[in-house]
Design an enzyme around this catalytic site. Structure first.
Site, PDB file in Angstrom:
ATOM      1  N   SER A  60       0.641  -1.121   0.057  1.00  0.00           N
ATOM      2  CA  SER A  60      -0.118   0.086   0.032  1.00  0.00           C
ATOM      3  C   SER A  60       0.934   1.160   0.102  1.00  0.00           C
ATOM      4  O   SER A  60       0.271   2.356  -0.132  1.00  0.00           O
ATOM      5  CB  SER A  60      -0.791   0.051   1.199  1.00  0.00           C
ATOM      6  N   LYS A  63       0.204   3.975  -2.713  1.00  0.00           N
ATOM      7  CA  LYS A  63      -0.915   5.002  -2.448  1.00  0.00           C
ATOM      8  C   LYS A  63      -0.277   6.170  -2.327  1.00  0.00           C
ATOM      9  O   LYS A  63      -0.860   7.288  -2.448  1.00  0.00           O
ATOM     10  CB  LYS A  63      -1.797   4.476  -1.412  1.00  0.00           C
ATOM     11  N   SER A 120      -6.062   3.239   4.466  1.00  0.00           N
ATOM     12  CA  SER A 120      -5.361   2.632   3.452  1.00  0.00           C
ATOM     13  C   SER A 120      -6.289   1.783   2.479  1.00  0.00           C
ATOM     14  O   SER A 120      -6.225   0.660   2.100  1.00  0.00           O
ATOM     15  CB  SER A 120      -4.265   1.655   3.916  1.00  0.00           C
ATOM     16  N   LYS A 228       3.003   6.859   5.201  1.00  0.00           N
ATOM     17  CA  LYS A 228       2.226   5.552   4.615  1.00  0.00           C
ATOM     18  C   LYS A 228       2.838   4.307   4.885  1.00  0.00           C
ATOM     19  O   LYS A 228       3.978   4.071   5.022  1.00  0.00           O
ATOM     20  CB  LYS A 228       2.056   5.741   3.210  1.00  0.00           C
TER      21      LYS A 228
END
Length: 386
Positions: A60, A63, A120, A228
């Protein structure tokens, strides 16, 4: 162009020695991960690296690029935070980490951003991508184009969420680059540091999703600004963690850690190392006026020249040296001139070694003078001379 010395060698001795422009440190921190990078956000200097160019599954952390393109679209006015986005059946069916958006429901762009940052959410990522470009496939092409623009040489995206794909990969260094790009947008900082927030979802808005930020650094590390996390069986546990103390903002990227605790501990160790050993000195802020240049045949007789971006130098603690600032500017300009036009550059040197070049731009438009303007100037100059 002639070189004009704005500021001779600064008399103030500021914590610095002659250092390489790319790698400032070589100490082995023995980071427990497949790859890692510690980067200074202001200058892009790498303070620590471990297999930094190895191509790995990012999960993820992908992202981050989705958010970069989202913030870019927002800054250009292509989308607004209040836009109502209808969730497609494809977006709602993403699975994995999600906020359980329902096909046919509407959410604001801001809510989608929050769902991506905090939970997320794969479904929110695809919904935002479709809103910006019309389809995830087109959006992914934009992601790869942006990666190329940022110098991300070991990255290939196949989706906007980070769901596993054999050829979907990036590197720790590339993650640091896209994190640096994301953090330049002030608005995103508001979302990156939210720990918990509720989101109402569904066509009838009858379900509440309590979103808890997957980035534990927000609670565990003082000064955290983002960014993140990501984890899959293939990628292991990853994090891009940024923090700021004073002028110094760092991003620590950990990829392929064995467990969640390890990724955060190793990110903290890198951040601790950076803040213990470096400082950041401000050279100037975006918009600072550095010169005023005469304009020929313009409605204005002169125009202010300003810095196009903030400027900093990275300083190893406890060492001294001299900072020089030098401008390269023309003696005179010719109308027409547009605000933001590149006029010259500011060169930053430390102990004679060039460290950075910053574009100098026009602060305002200067239209070409017409006959009336020229006559008025002539009369005014004549009267002044009497």
């Amino acid at each position: 162009m002639k070189k004009k010395l704005i500021s001779a060698i600064l008399l103030l001795l500021i914590l610095i020695t002659s250092i390489p422009s790319e790698i400032y440190a070589v100490e082995d921190l023995k980071i427990n991960a497949k790859s890692a990078v510690l980067m200074d956000i202001n200058t892009g200097a790498v303070l620590y690296k471990l297999n930094e160019d190895e191509k790995l599954a990012p999960a993820s952390i992908t992202k981050i690029m989705t958010m970069v393109l989202g913030m870019e679209a927002l800054s250009k006015g292509k989308i607004t935070l209040d836009d109502k986005v209808m969730v497609s059946e494809y977006a709602a069916g993403m699975g994995g980490s999600q906020v359980f958006l329902e096909a046919g429901e509407t959410q604001t762009v801001e809510n989608l951003f929050k769902a991506i940052v905090i939970r997320s959410a794969n479904d929110a990522s695809v919904a935002l991508a479709e809103h910006i470009s019309g389809s995830e496939d087109i959006f992914v092409k934009m992601m790869n184009q942006k990666a190329n623009e940022l110098g991300m040489r070991n990255t290939q995206f196949y989706n906007c969420s980070g769901l596993p794909h054999n050829e979907h990969h990036t590197s720790a260094y590339d993650v640091a680059l896209m994190s640096k790009e994301l953090l330049k947008y002030e608005k995103v900082h508001e979302w990156l540091t939210i720990y918990m927030e509720d989101l109402t979802v569904g066509k009838n808005k009858n379900s509440i999703q309590t979103m808890v930020n997957t980035n534990r650094l927000i609670k565990e590390y003082d000064g955290t600004t983002g960014v993140k996390t990501g984890s899959t069986n293939e990628a292991g546990f990853c994090v891009s963690g940024s923090a700021k103390k004073g002028n110094l903002e760092l991003v620590a990227v950990v990829m392929g850690a064995t467990d969640s605790k390890t990724r955060f501990n190793e990110a903290k160790r890198m951040l601790d190392y950076g803040f213990a050993n470096y400082d950041s000195a401000e050279i100037g802020k975006k918009g600072d006026i550095l010169a005023t240049i005469p304009v020929e045949k313009g409605k204005l007789q002169e125009v202010d020249i300003m810095l196009s971006k903030d400027s900093y130098v990275l300083l190893p603690k406890g060492k001294k040296g001299n900072i020089e600032k030098e401008t390269v500017l023309p003696d005179i300009l010719h109308a027409p001139i547009l605000a933001g036009d590149e006029i010259g550059e500011l060169i930053i040197k430390i102990d004679g070694k060039e460290m950075d070049r910053i574009k100098l731009v026009s602060k305002s438009d200067v239209e070409k003078a017409n006959l009336v303007n020229i006559l008025n100037k002539f009369i005014n100059n004549y009267l002044k001379g009497r």
